[in-house]
Scaffold this motif. Sequence first.
Motif, PDB file in Angstrom:
ATOM      1  N   LEU A  35       0.841  -1.275  -0.208  1.00 39.17           N
ATOM      2  CA  LEU A  35      -0.106  -0.087  -0.109  1.00 39.17           C
ATOM      3  C   LEU A  35       0.855   1.333   0.098  1.00 39.17           C
ATOM      4  O   LEU A  35       1.834   1.444   0.775  1.00 39.17           O
ATOM      5  N   MET A  36       0.546   1.997  -0.868  1.00 38.88           N
ATOM      6  CA  MET A  36       1.513   3.420  -1.021  1.00 38.88           C
ATOM      7  C   MET A  36       0.871   4.669  -0.652  1.00 38.88           C
ATOM      8  O   MET A  36      -0.155   4.822  -0.374  1.00 38.88           O
ATOM      9  N   HIS A  37       1.788   5.336  -0.146  1.00 40.76           N
ATOM     10  CA  HIS A  37       1.386   6.692   0.015  1.00 40.76           C
ATOM     11  C   HIS A  37       2.216   7.715  -0.747  1.00 40.76           C
ATOM     12  O   HIS A  37       3.381   7.724  -0.658  1.00 40.76           O
ATOM     13  N   SER A  38       1.776   8.188  -1.874  1.00 41.20           N
ATOM     14  CA  SER A  38       2.407   8.922  -2.994  1.00 41.20           C
ATOM     15  C   SER A  38       3.399   7.871  -3.690  1.00 41.20           C
ATOM     16  O   SER A  38       3.006   6.794  -4.127  1.00 41.20           O
ATOM     17  N   ASP A  39       4.850   8.288  -3.465  1.00 45.47           N
ATOM     18  CA  ASP A  39       5.894   7.660  -4.105  1.00 45.47           C
ATOM     19  C   ASP A  39       6.422   6.693  -2.658  1.00 45.47           C
ATOM     20  O   ASP A  39       7.478   5.975  -3.002  1.00 45.47           O
ATOM     21  N   MET A  40       5.923   6.253  -1.569  1.00 50.18           N
ATOM     22  CA  MET A  40       6.469   5.827  -0.381  1.00 50.18           C
ATOM     23  C   MET A  40       5.571   4.592  -0.143  1.00 50.18           C
ATOM     24  O   MET A  40       4.499   4.698  -0.092  1.00 50.18           O
ATOM     25  N   ALA A  41       6.316   3.454  -0.042  1.00 47.76           N
ATOM     26  CA  ALA A  41       5.735   2.310   0.264  1.00 47.76           C
ATOM     27  C   ALA A  41       5.199   2.309   1.753  1.00 47.76           C
ATOM     28  O   ALA A  41       6.295   2.567   2.596  1.00 47.76           O
ATOM     29  N   ALA A  42       4.187   2.191   2.209  1.00 45.19           N
ATOM     30  CA  ALA A  42       3.882   2.530   3.648  1.00 45.19           C
ATOM     31  C   ALA A  42       3.431   1.239   4.317  1.00 45.19           C
ATOM     32  O   ALA A  42       3.734   0.880   5.540  1.00 45.19           O
ATOM     33  N   GLN A  52      -7.722  -8.403  -6.487  1.00 51.20           N
ATOM     34  CA  GLN A  52      -7.366  -7.129  -7.319  1.00 51.20           C
ATOM     35  C   GLN A  52      -7.396  -6.070  -6.092  1.00 51.20           C
ATOM     36  O   GLN A  52      -8.114  -6.119  -5.080  1.00 51.20           O
ATOM     37  N   SER A  53      -6.217  -5.217  -5.940  1.00 55.54           N
ATOM     38  CA  SER A  53      -6.010  -4.474  -4.749  1.00 55.54           C
ATOM     39  C   SER A  53      -6.202  -3.064  -5.310  1.00 55.54           C
ATOM     40  O   SER A  53      -5.842  -2.595  -6.407  1.00 55.54           O
ATOM     41  N   GLN A  54      -6.920  -2.043  -4.787  1.00 57.41           N
ATOM     42  CA  GLN A  54      -6.925  -0.626  -5.216  1.00 57.41           C
ATOM     43  C   GLN A  54      -7.233   0.149  -3.921  1.00 57.41           C
ATOM     44  O   GLN A  54      -7.638  -0.124  -2.976  1.00 57.41           O
ATOM     45  N   GLY A  55      -6.520   1.556  -3.894  1.00 54.44           N
ATOM     46  CA  GLY A  55      -6.504   2.298  -2.794  1.00 54.44           C
ATOM     47  C   GLY A  55      -4.980   2.351  -2.111  1.00 54.44           C
ATOM     48  O   GLY A  55      -4.326   1.860  -2.795  1.00 54.44           O
ATOM     49  N   GLY A  56      -5.086   3.083  -1.149  1.00 58.41           N
ATOM     50  CA  GLY A  56      -4.036   3.245  -0.305  1.00 58.41           C
ATOM     51  C   GLY A  56      -4.273   4.492   0.766  1.00 58.41           C
ATOM     52  O   GLY A  56      -5.252   4.835   1.056  1.00 58.41           O
ATOM     53  N   LEU A  57      -2.899   4.998   0.794  1.00 59.03           N
ATOM     54  CA  LEU A  57      -3.068   5.992   1.919  1.00 59.03           C
ATOM     55  C   LEU A  57      -2.994   7.556   1.279  1.00 59.03           C
ATOM     56  O   LEU A  57      -2.515   7.645   0.160  1.00 59.03           O
ATOM     57  N   THR A  58      -3.839   8.390   1.751  1.00 58.51           N
ATOM     58  CA  THR A  58      -3.931   9.541   1.390  1.00 58.51           C
ATOM     59  C   THR A  58      -3.670  10.741   2.528  1.00 58.51           C
ATOM     60  O   THR A  58      -3.528  10.454   3.347  1.00 58.51           O
ATOM     61  N   TRP A  59      -3.634  11.905   1.991  1.00 56.48           N
ATOM     62  CA  TRP A  59      -3.062  13.053   2.745  1.00 56.48           C
ATOM     63  C   TRP A  59      -4.262  13.980   2.408  1.00 56.48           C
ATOM     64  O   TRP A  59      -5.013  14.093   1.795  1.00 56.48           O
ATOM     65  N   GLY A  60      -4.524  14.978   3.743  1.00 60.58           N
ATOM     66  CA  GLY A  60      -5.325  16.292   3.694  1.00 60.58           C
ATOM     67  C   GLY A  60      -6.774  16.025   3.858  1.00 60.58           C
ATOM     68  O   GLY A  60      -7.536  16.645   3.688  1.00 60.58           O
ATOM     69  N   ASP A  61      -7.007  14.832   5.134  1.00 59.96           N
ATOM     70  CA  ASP A  61      -8.290  14.239   5.357  1.00 59.96           C
ATOM     71  C   ASP A  61      -8.627  15.536   6.611  1.00 59.96           C
ATOM     72  O   ASP A  61      -7.813  15.156   7.640  1.00 59.96           O
ATOM     73  N   PRO A  62      -9.499  16.155   6.464  1.00 55.56           N
ATOM     74  CA  PRO A  62      -9.805  17.357   7.663  1.00 55.56           C
ATOM     75  C   PRO A  62     -10.161  16.655   8.951  1.00 55.56           C
ATOM     76  O   PRO A  62     -10.217  17.241   9.941  1.00 55.56           O
ATOM     77  N   TYR A  66      -3.960  13.586  12.170  1.00 56.92           N
ATOM     78  CA  TYR A  66      -2.678  13.732  11.785  1.00 56.92           C
ATOM     79  C   TYR A  66      -2.742  14.294  10.218  1.00 56.92           C
ATOM     80  O   TYR A  66      -1.643  14.201   9.645  1.00 56.92           O
ATOM     81  N   GLY A  67      -3.850  14.304   9.676  1.00 54.40           N
ATOM     82  CA  GLY A  67      -4.062  14.921   8.199  1.00 54.40           C
ATOM     83  C   GLY A  67      -3.888  13.634   7.140  1.00 54.40           C
ATOM     84  O   GLY A  67      -4.242  13.873   6.235  1.00 54.40           O
ATOM     85  N   TYR A  68      -3.453  12.466   7.855  1.00 60.47           N
ATOM     86  CA  TYR A  68      -3.329  11.266   6.690  1.00 60.47           C
ATOM     87  C   TYR A  68      -4.307  10.175   7.045  1.00 60.47           C
ATOM     88  O   TYR A  68      -4.849  10.303   8.255  1.00 60.47           O
ATOM     89  N   ASN A  69      -4.646   9.547   6.002  1.00 56.71           N
ATOM     90  CA  ASN A  69      -5.823   8.352   6.289  1.00 56.71           C
ATOM     91  C   ASN A  69      -5.625   7.499   5.273  1.00 56.71           C
ATOM     92  O   ASN A  69      -4.610   7.224   4.507  1.00 56.71           O
ATOM     93  N   GLY A  83     -14.558  -9.654  -0.380  1.00 58.66           N
ATOM     94  CA  GLY A  83     -13.479  -8.624  -0.161  1.00 58.66           C
ATOM     95  C   GLY A  83     -13.186  -8.362   0.979  1.00 58.66           C
ATOM     96  O   GLY A  83     -13.901  -9.052   2.029  1.00 58.66           O
ATOM     97  N   VAL A  84     -11.937  -7.745   1.069  1.00 54.70           N
ATOM     98  CA  VAL A  84     -11.570  -7.076   2.589  1.00 54.70           C
ATOM     99  C   VAL A  84     -11.352  -5.515   2.400  1.00 54.70           C
ATOM    100  O   VAL A  84     -11.209  -5.205   1.215  1.00 54.70           O
ATOM    101  N   ALA A  85     -11.298  -5.107   3.193  1.00 50.59           N
ATOM    102  CA  ALA A  85     -10.928  -3.324   3.306  1.00 50.59           C
ATOM    103  C   ALA A  85     -10.257  -2.955   4.601  1.00 50.59           C
ATOM    104  O   ALA A  85     -10.544  -3.507   5.742  1.00 50.59           O
ATOM    105  N   LEU A  86      -9.662  -1.716   4.325  1.00 53.33           N
ATOM    106  CA  LEU A  86      -9.432  -1.071   5.496  1.00 53.33           C
ATOM    107  C   LEU A  86      -9.980   0.470   5.274  1.00 53.33           C
ATOM    108  O   LEU A  86      -9.509   1.209   4.213  1.00 53.33           O
ATOM    109  N   LEU A  87     -10.912   0.904   6.421  1.00 47.35           N
ATOM    110  CA  LEU A  87     -11.668   1.957   5.944  1.00 47.35           C
ATOM    111  C   LEU A  87     -10.996   3.013   6.700  1.00 47.35           C
ATOM    112  O   LEU A  87     -10.010   2.985   7.726  1.00 47.35           O
ATOM    113  N   PRO A  88     -11.220   4.458   6.217  1.00 45.25           N
ATOM    114  CA  PRO A  88     -10.434   5.642   6.781  1.00 45.25           C
ATOM    115  C   PRO A  88     -10.633   5.684   8.465  1.00 45.25           C
ATOM    116  O   PRO A  88     -11.810   5.365   8.872  1.00 45.25           O
ATOM    117  N   ALA A  89      -9.776   6.367   9.196  1.00 48.08           N
ATOM    118  CA  ALA A  89      -9.929   6.674  10.495  1.00 48.08           C
ATOM    119  C   ALA A  89     -11.130   7.546  10.592  1.00 48.08           C
ATOM    120  O   ALA A  89     -11.030   8.520  10.022  1.00 48.08           O
TER     121      ALA A  89
END
Length: 371
Positions: A35-42, A52-62, A66-69, A83-89
């Motif tokens: 799972l990536m955050h931008s170009d960083m393996a997180a 099939q995997s889709q999504g990852g870590l994001t930035w700027g969540d109000p 801590y701003g990332y999710n 399926g399985v999923a990791l939902l936003p905090a």
Amino acid sequence: MGLFRRTALWGLLAALCVQPSMAQQGGLRVAPVTLMHSDMAALRGFIPAGWQSQGGLTWGDPCAPYGYNIDWQANSPDGGWLGVALLPALNWGRGEYSNCRQQPIASLRDLLNYEAQAIWPGARMIDFRPRPDLVGGQAVPSELPGLGLNYPGISMRAWLDAGEAMFAFSAPNGQEMRGAILTSGFFSESRLDPSATGLQIDMSQFPGLQLPPPPPAQTFHTGGSESSFVTWAPAGQLDLVASEAIRKSFIPTAEWSDFIMKHRATIDAQNAKGAAERADIRRQTNAEIAGMIATGYNESMAVNERSNREYMESVRGVETYLNSSGQPVQLDYNYQNAWQLADGSYFLTNDSNFNPNSVFNMDGRQLQAAP
């Protein structure tokens, strides 16, 4: 007897009646995913091979403290509802001037129901169990007396809670489904009652003055959750043992852990004292285990750190093997045998007579536990 306490019986019935879709050939075949955050393996973990995997870590969540999710899921490729999923905090109960408009949530069960309705409209909770392992093994719910208040007209209580709920719902095509959500969170409840302050005013000293009645008592709920893990499948095919193996496989990379620890330290230093105290409490419950996972089980882990590794194996419920390249890999300990197949995927099974050529028509190598 609750549904979650019948996991072993479910597995037996599934083997006799319905082939679980997540498991294959009496075991679980998995492939690595990053799972990536931008170009960083997180985060790195495993999903069922071919998914099939889709999504990852994001930035700027109000609504994220801590701003990332994170917003990620993996699905079976056959078009089935599996399926399985990791939902936003989530964070809730912030002031009217905040960019976050998350509705207040009063309890863990409310949180689980809120998330279930968001992803499976009309879902109904059919079972629940506490999950103290999600908060370091402490009893849940766990009161936080350091954040409590009890004065005339104002009171506050705060607590940590963690659990897992089973839901029943229907797919758009009418198929009966089952889903499980597990999460942990921080909850607080504040009550303001102006009429109970104990303040007495002698109105005889103010002839002709009429004071309005005190406003009604109000209750406020604030809090936040960690990222929730979700799994779903058609009724009769939800494999909780396999999905738990998938959940436990995800761990942060060393690069991401270092980046996030520095980022959190900066944010905490900027926060007001109350917010910093709350962050400290949350860290106290998770930082020791999370830190050991990040430092002891990332790609720079040395396999000769045996005592630390074995302790973390018991905490996380995994066994460490050496793959065909001699690198450590952690796989769920509910399966007694681990194989690496020729295509790079892994197969977990309790069948001591498993033969990769007869089952998958390819070579494979049985893995040995790290010394």
